[in-house]
Design a protein around this motif. Structure first.
Motif, PDB file in Angstrom:
ATOM      1  N   MET A   1       0.846  -1.181   0.000  1.00  0.00           N
ATOM      2  CA  MET A   1       0.000   0.000   0.000  1.00  0.00           C
ATOM      3  C   MET A   1       0.889   1.242   0.000  1.00  0.00           C
ATOM      4  O   MET A   1       1.900   1.298   0.690  1.00  0.00           O
ATOM      5  CB  MET A   1      -0.884   0.002   1.259  1.00  0.00           C
ATOM      6  N   PHE A   2       0.506   2.217  -0.775  1.00  0.00           N
ATOM      7  CA  PHE A   2       1.154   3.526  -0.801  1.00  0.00           C
ATOM      8  C   PHE A   2       0.059   4.521  -1.140  1.00  0.00           C
ATOM      9  O   PHE A   2      -0.302   4.698  -2.285  1.00  0.00           O
ATOM     10  CB  PHE A   2       2.271   3.567  -1.843  1.00  0.00           C
ATOM     11  N   GLU A   3      -0.502   5.149  -0.113  1.00  0.00           N
ATOM     12  CA  GLU A   3      -1.639   6.059  -0.277  1.00  0.00           C
ATOM     13  C   GLU A   3      -1.238   7.463   0.147  1.00  0.00           C
ATOM     14  O   GLU A   3      -0.905   7.701   1.313  1.00  0.00           O
ATOM     15  CB  GLU A   3      -2.800   5.571   0.591  1.00  0.00           C
ATOM     16  N   ILE A   4      -1.237   8.405  -0.797  1.00  0.00           N
ATOM     17  CA  ILE A   4      -0.910   9.798  -0.490  1.00  0.00           C
ATOM     18  C   ILE A   4      -1.993  10.362   0.435  1.00  0.00           C
ATOM     19  O   ILE A   4      -3.183  10.241   0.149  1.00  0.00           O
ATOM     20  CB  ILE A   4      -0.825  10.645  -1.778  1.00  0.00           C
ATOM     21  N   VAL A   5      -1.570  10.988   1.546  1.00  0.00           N
ATOM     22  CA  VAL A   5      -2.544  11.499   2.515  1.00  0.00           C
ATOM     23  C   VAL A   5      -2.476  13.001   2.736  1.00  0.00           C
ATOM     24  O   VAL A   5      -3.482  13.609   3.088  1.00  0.00           O
ATOM     25  CB  VAL A   5      -2.454  10.765   3.871  1.00  0.00           C
ATOM     26  N   HIS A   6      -1.312  13.607   2.573  1.00  0.00           N
ATOM     27  CA  HIS A   6      -1.252  15.065   2.677  1.00  0.00           C
ATOM     28  C   HIS A   6       0.039  15.614   2.094  1.00  0.00           C
ATOM     29  O   HIS A   6       0.970  14.873   1.804  1.00  0.00           O
ATOM     30  CB  HIS A   6      -1.453  15.560   4.120  1.00  0.00           C
ATOM     31  N   ILE A   7       0.051  16.927   1.947  1.00  0.00           N
ATOM     32  CA  ILE A   7       1.220  17.665   1.484  1.00  0.00           C
ATOM     33  C   ILE A   7       1.668  18.543   2.644  1.00  0.00           C
ATOM     34  O   ILE A   7       0.850  19.238   3.252  1.00  0.00           O
ATOM     35  CB  ILE A   7       0.878  18.542   0.265  1.00  0.00           C
TER      36      ILE A   7
END
Length: 104
Positions: A1-7
């Motif tokens: 899993m590799f889920e972008i969550v914030h910047i």
């Protein structure tokens, strides 16, 4: 899993809703309250984070394993640290900073 969550957005100004991160010497805003998933980070003198973190914009991702995801990185900027509900690690790959977030 590799889920972008914030910047992550470094700032020198106090932001509404920011909270202090004990041991990190940094204030952060909750990215879930931003319409663009931005987390502002205001670093204090004595922060554990290196100078590069005060200027570069990291992208944060939920991952299954810090060890697995950090392996192909060009540099480990901040090794594993306690992030409360998760373990964190900041790495650099191809010039970009990535915050790896592994749930405990």
């Amino acid at each position: 899993m590799f889920e972008i969550v914030h910047i992550g957005i470094p700032t020198t100004q106090s932001k509404e809703g920011e909270t202090y991160v004990p041991g990190g010497e940094v204030y952060v805003t909750p990215p879930e309250k931003s319409p663009f998933a931005m987390e502002y980070a205001r670093f204090l003198p004595g922060t554990v984070f290196p100078e590069t973190m005060r200027h570069d914009v990291p992208v944060a991702a939920k991952i299954d394993s810090i060890e697995k995801c950090a392996a192909p990185a060009d540099e480990i900027i901040v090794p594993k640290m306690d992030g409360g509900a998760c373990r964190l690690c900041f790495v650099r790959k191809d010039g970009a900073i990535i915050e790896l977030m592994e749930e405990k």
